[in-house]
Design a protein around this motif. Structure first.
Motif, PDB file in Angstrom:
ATOM      1  N   VAL A 148       0.868  -1.180   0.000  1.00 41.18           N
ATOM      2  CA  VAL A 148       0.000   0.000   0.000  1.00 41.18           C
ATOM      3  C   VAL A 148       0.901   1.225   0.000  1.00 41.18           C
ATOM      4  O   VAL A 148       1.675   1.438   0.938  1.00 41.18           O
ATOM      5  N   VAL A 149       0.829   2.036  -1.060  1.00 42.80           N
ATOM      6  CA  VAL A 149       1.607   3.274  -1.142  1.00 42.80           C
ATOM      7  C   VAL A 149       0.837   4.398  -0.469  1.00 42.80           C
ATOM      8  O   VAL A 149       1.349   5.118   0.381  1.00 42.80           O
ATOM      9  N   ASP A 150      -0.396   4.570  -0.867  1.00 43.78           N
ATOM     10  CA  ASP A 150      -1.324   5.460  -0.179  1.00 43.78           C
ATOM     11  C   ASP A 150      -2.724   4.921  -0.424  1.00 43.78           C
ATOM     12  O   ASP A 150      -2.881   3.830  -0.969  1.00 43.78           O
ATOM     13  N   ALA A 151      -3.728   5.668  -0.033  1.00 41.17           N
ATOM     14  CA  ALA A 151      -5.090   5.143  -0.089  1.00 41.17           C
ATOM     15  C   ALA A 151      -5.569   4.869  -1.512  1.00 41.17           C
ATOM     16  O   ALA A 151      -6.524   4.109  -1.703  1.00 41.17           O
ATOM     17  N   ASN A 152      -4.923   5.481  -2.502  1.00 41.08           N
ATOM     18  CA  ASN A 152      -5.325   5.296  -3.893  1.00 41.08           C
ATOM     19  C   ASN A 152      -4.282   4.572  -4.735  1.00 41.08           C
ATOM     20  O   ASN A 152      -4.530   4.281  -5.907  1.00 41.08           O
ATOM     21  N   THR A 153      -3.123   4.292  -4.168  1.00 37.80           N
ATOM     22  CA  THR A 153      -1.982   3.781  -4.930  1.00 37.80           C
ATOM     23  C   THR A 153      -1.450   2.504  -4.295  1.00 37.80           C
ATOM     24  O   THR A 153      -1.239   2.452  -3.081  1.00 37.80           O
ATOM     25  N   PHE A 154      -1.203   1.513  -5.154  1.00 41.08           N
ATOM     26  CA  PHE A 154      -0.802   0.203  -4.655  1.00 41.08           C
ATOM     27  C   PHE A 154       0.257  -0.402  -5.580  1.00 41.08           C
ATOM     28  O   PHE A 154       0.395  -0.003  -6.734  1.00 41.08           O
ATOM     29  N   GLU A 155       0.985  -1.367  -5.043  1.00 39.20           N
ATOM     30  CA  GLU A 155       1.910  -2.148  -5.853  1.00 39.20           C
ATOM     31  C   GLU A 155       1.343  -3.534  -6.068  1.00 39.20           C
ATOM     32  O   GLU A 155       0.701  -4.097  -5.178  1.00 39.20           O
ATOM     33  N   ARG A 156       1.592  -4.071  -7.269  1.00 37.48           N
ATOM     34  CA  ARG A 156       1.150  -5.431  -7.574  1.00 37.48           C
ATOM     35  C   ARG A 156       2.123  -6.048  -8.573  1.00 37.48           C
ATOM     36  O   ARG A 156       2.706  -5.347  -9.401  1.00 37.48           O
ATOM     37  N   PRO A 157       2.334  -7.365  -8.491  1.00 42.29           N
ATOM     38  CA  PRO A 157       3.258  -8.015  -9.424  1.00 42.29           C
ATOM     39  C   PRO A 157       2.642  -8.180 -10.804  1.00 42.29           C
ATOM     40  O   PRO A 157       1.438  -8.392 -10.948  1.00 42.29           O
ATOM     41  N   ILE A 158       3.486  -8.075 -11.833  1.00 40.01           N
ATOM     42  CA  ILE A 158       3.081  -8.359 -13.206  1.00 40.01           C
ATOM     43  C   ILE A 158       4.145  -9.236 -13.843  1.00 40.01           C
ATOM     44  O   ILE A 158       5.232  -9.404 -13.292  1.00 40.01           O
ATOM     45  N   TYR A 159       3.829  -9.801 -14.992  1.00 44.45           N
ATOM     46  CA  TYR A 159       4.762 -10.697 -15.698  1.00 44.45           C
ATOM     47  C   TYR A 159       5.278 -11.786 -14.756  1.00 44.45           C
ATOM     48  O   TYR A 159       6.479 -12.004 -14.626  1.00 44.45           O
ATOM     49  N   ALA A 160       4.336 -12.455 -14.114  1.00 45.09           N
ATOM     50  CA  ALA A 160       4.653 -13.563 -13.199  1.00 45.09           C
ATOM     51  C   ALA A 160       5.617 -13.151 -12.103  1.00 45.09           C
ATOM     52  O   ALA A 160       6.430 -13.944 -11.638  1.00 45.09           O
ATOM     53  N   GLY A 161       5.513 -11.898 -11.668  1.00 43.91           N
ATOM     54  CA  GLY A 161       6.357 -11.426 -10.582  1.00 43.91           C
ATOM     55  C   GLY A 161       7.701 -10.906 -11.023  1.00 43.91           C
ATOM     56  O   GLY A 161       8.512 -10.489 -10.185  1.00 43.91           O
ATOM     57  N   VAL A 185       2.287 -25.195  -6.836  1.00 47.43           N
ATOM     58  CA  VAL A 185       2.791 -23.896  -6.395  1.00 47.43           C
ATOM     59  C   VAL A 185       3.219 -23.119  -7.629  1.00 47.43           C
ATOM     60  O   VAL A 185       3.937 -23.638  -8.485  1.00 47.43           O
ATOM     61  N   GLY A 186       2.783 -21.872  -7.727  1.00 46.64           N
ATOM     62  CA  GLY A 186       3.215 -21.066  -8.864  1.00 46.64           C
ATOM     63  C   GLY A 186       2.178 -20.062  -9.292  1.00 46.64           C
ATOM     64  O   GLY A 186       1.137 -19.895  -8.641  1.00 46.64           O
ATOM     65  N   GLN A 187       2.432 -19.424 -10.404  1.00 49.58           N
ATOM     66  CA  GLN A 187       1.553 -18.372 -10.905  1.00 49.58           C
ATOM     67  C   GLN A 187       0.136 -18.877 -11.136  1.00 49.58           C
ATOM     68  O   GLN A 187      -0.835 -18.184 -10.859  1.00 49.58           O
ATOM     69  N   THR A 188       0.008 -20.099 -11.646  1.00 49.75           N
ATOM     70  CA  THR A 188      -1.318 -20.667 -11.891  1.00 49.75           C
ATOM     71  C   THR A 188      -1.723 -21.650 -10.802  1.00 49.75           C
ATOM     72  O   THR A 188      -2.712 -22.372 -10.951  1.00 49.75           O
ATOM     73  N   GLY A 189      -0.963 -21.693  -9.712  1.00 54.05           N
ATOM     74  CA  GLY A 189      -1.288 -22.548  -8.577  1.00 54.05           C
ATOM     75  C   GLY A 189      -1.448 -21.715  -7.325  1.00 54.05           C
ATOM     76  O   GLY A 189      -2.092 -20.666  -7.330  1.00 54.05           O
ATOM     77  N   LYS A 190      -0.828 -22.164  -6.248  1.00 46.03           N
ATOM     78  CA  LYS A 190      -0.940 -21.469  -4.970  1.00 46.03           C
ATOM     79  C   LYS A 190       0.306 -20.629  -4.712  1.00 46.03           C
ATOM     80  O   LYS A 190       1.412 -21.001  -5.089  1.00 46.03           O
ATOM     81  N   ILE A 191       0.098 -19.505  -4.057  1.00 44.06           N
ATOM     82  CA  ILE A 191       1.189 -18.614  -3.658  1.00 44.06           C
ATOM     83  C   ILE A 191       1.533 -18.932  -2.215  1.00 44.06           C
ATOM     84  O   ILE A 191       0.664 -18.889  -1.340  1.00 44.06           O
ATOM     85  N   SER A 218      13.315 -26.961 -11.759  1.00 39.42           N
ATOM     86  CA  SER A 218      14.258 -26.152 -12.530  1.00 39.42           C
ATOM     87  C   SER A 218      14.198 -24.684 -12.145  1.00 39.42           C
ATOM     88  O   SER A 218      15.209 -23.985 -12.147  1.00 39.42           O
ATOM     89  N   GLY A 219      12.985 -24.200 -11.837  1.00 41.90           N
ATOM     90  CA  GLY A 219      12.854 -22.806 -11.437  1.00 41.90           C
ATOM     91  C   GLY A 219      12.331 -21.902 -12.531  1.00 41.90           C
ATOM     92  O   GLY A 219      12.785 -20.769 -12.679  1.00 41.90           O
ATOM     93  N   ALA A 220      11.359 -22.399 -13.293  1.00 44.04           N
ATOM     94  CA  ALA A 220      10.715 -21.550 -14.302  1.00 44.04           C
ATOM     95  C   ALA A 220      10.080 -20.350 -13.616  1.00 44.04           C
ATOM     96  O   ALA A 220       9.657 -20.422 -12.464  1.00 44.04           O
ATOM     97  N   ILE A 221       9.982 -19.251 -14.343  1.00 43.60           N
ATOM     98  CA  ILE A 221       9.505 -18.000 -13.732  1.00 43.60           C
ATOM     99  C   ILE A 221       8.096 -18.157 -13.168  1.00 43.60           C
ATOM    100  O   ILE A 221       7.750 -17.553 -12.156  1.00 43.60           O
ATOM    101  N   GLN A 222       7.282 -19.026 -13.806  1.00 42.12           N
ATOM    102  CA  GLN A 222       5.923 -19.230 -13.304  1.00 42.12           C
ATOM    103  C   GLN A 222       5.942 -19.884 -11.925  1.00 42.12           C
ATOM    104  O   GLN A 222       5.078 -19.615 -11.096  1.00 42.12           O
TER     105      GLN A 222
END
Length: 315
Positions: free
Chosen positions: A121-134, A247-253, A265-269
């Motif tokens: 949370v940056v402020d009440a209107n601004t937030f951070e979120r991951p993109i491109y699988a983090g 576990v992963g982008q399309t599984g559980k965080i 192997s450690g794929a980005i997903q």
């Protein structure tokens, strides 16, 4: 404006995802002012409302108790939320299967953009979120009159379960939408800790070679550590492990205290689902495997020799 947290629960107790979501809601409150209210939508859920009233930072609990809310059907929860949504500047939910089911419906009906899977949370209107699988973090800002936000629980510390005493107010539930009908639910009973709440996770990948090896190699290690069992998408797709262990982008965080990656192997997903773990241990025979780039401790060795030796050393 006031913030509404839609709590996830089973009509008996609050789910673990609610507590870090409350932490995020309180940070929004501190940044922009306003109280934090919690909505308990369920049936025979007074005990859950009383538990929510003890959460620090919560000033009011709204209890919508009706049979049509008992199974948490998104259409009926959405209809009830819409009856009170105009009183709130933020509607916050956990980024779980439950939250991801309910939040988009609310955002669409309010004609606002959804802010998904926030990690800061940056402020009440601004937030951070991951993109491109983090691989990158986006800073997003919303000017919508109501912000519908889902919270990645692993990014926020869980709120304490007690320490306050808010009021509980009963509100009317919306009528049954009638568009869906609850048929049944199949619950998996685990002898191990639940994957998303475990403090230690042992995960296996395609390097294990078979489902038989997944059980033979990983289960003794998980038993010694008291760990949950996870898997990469490749292992799940190959049938080595059940879907709910992915576990992963399309599984559980997950973000346990210790994450042991075996034959992954450690794929980005996959990294997107576990890179926030406090300590990461990787075992892989390929010294160039991407998993070693995020591992705190790495062992380049044959997993079929290394893991049994590790189990033996643990006594």
């Amino acid at each position: 404006m006031t913030i509404l947290l839609i709590a996830e629960h089973d009509n008996h107790e609050l789910k673990g995802a609610t507590f870090p979501t409350l932490t995020a809601a309180r940070q929004i409150s501190q940044a922009g002012g306003g109280d934090v209210h919690v909505l308990i939508a369920g049936h025979d859920a007074r005990a859950v409302a009383d538990a929510a009233a003890q959460l620090p930072g919560v000033t009011k609990v709204l209890l919508a108790d009706a049979p049509q809310l008992g199974e948490g059907l998104a259409e009926n929860v959405e209809a009830t939320v819409l009856t009170i949504a105009s009183a709130y500047g933020h509607i916050v939910l956990p980024a779980t299967a439950y939250g991801k089911n309910v939040a988009p419906r609310i955002a669409a009906r309010l004609d606002v953009a959804q802010l998904s899977d926030i990690t800061a949370v940056v402020d009440a209107n601004t937030f951070e979120r991951p993109i491109y699988a983090g691989a990158a973090i986006a800073t997003v800002q919303s000017a919508d009159p109501v912000k519908v936000v889902t919270v990645r629980g692993t990014a926020f510390d869980p709120s304490p379960a007690s320490g306050a005493q808010a009021t509980v107010e009963t509100i009317d539930a919306a009528a049954d939408v009638g568009a869906v009908r609850f048929v049944g639910r199949e619950l998996t009973k685990l002898d191990r800790p639940e994957l998303t709440s475990a403090t230690i996770v042992v995960s296996g990948g395609r390097g294990l070679g078979s489902g038989e090896n997944y059980q033979r190699v990983l289960e003794p290690l998980a038993d010694r550590l008291g760990a949950a069992l996870g898997a990469s998408r490749a292992a799940v797709d190959a049938g080595f492990a059940p879907n709910d262990s992915q576990v992963g982008q399309t599984g559980k965080i997950v973000a346990p205290q210790l994450y042991v990656a075996v034959g992954i192997s450690g794929a980005i997903q996959h990294l997107a689902g576990m890179k926030d773990s406090k300590v990461i241990v990787a075992i892989n025979k390929d010294p160039e495997a991407p998993i070693f780039s995020v591992a705190d401790y790495g062992l380049s060795a044959d997993l079929f020799e290394a893991v049994p030796a590790l189990v033996a050393s643990l006594g």
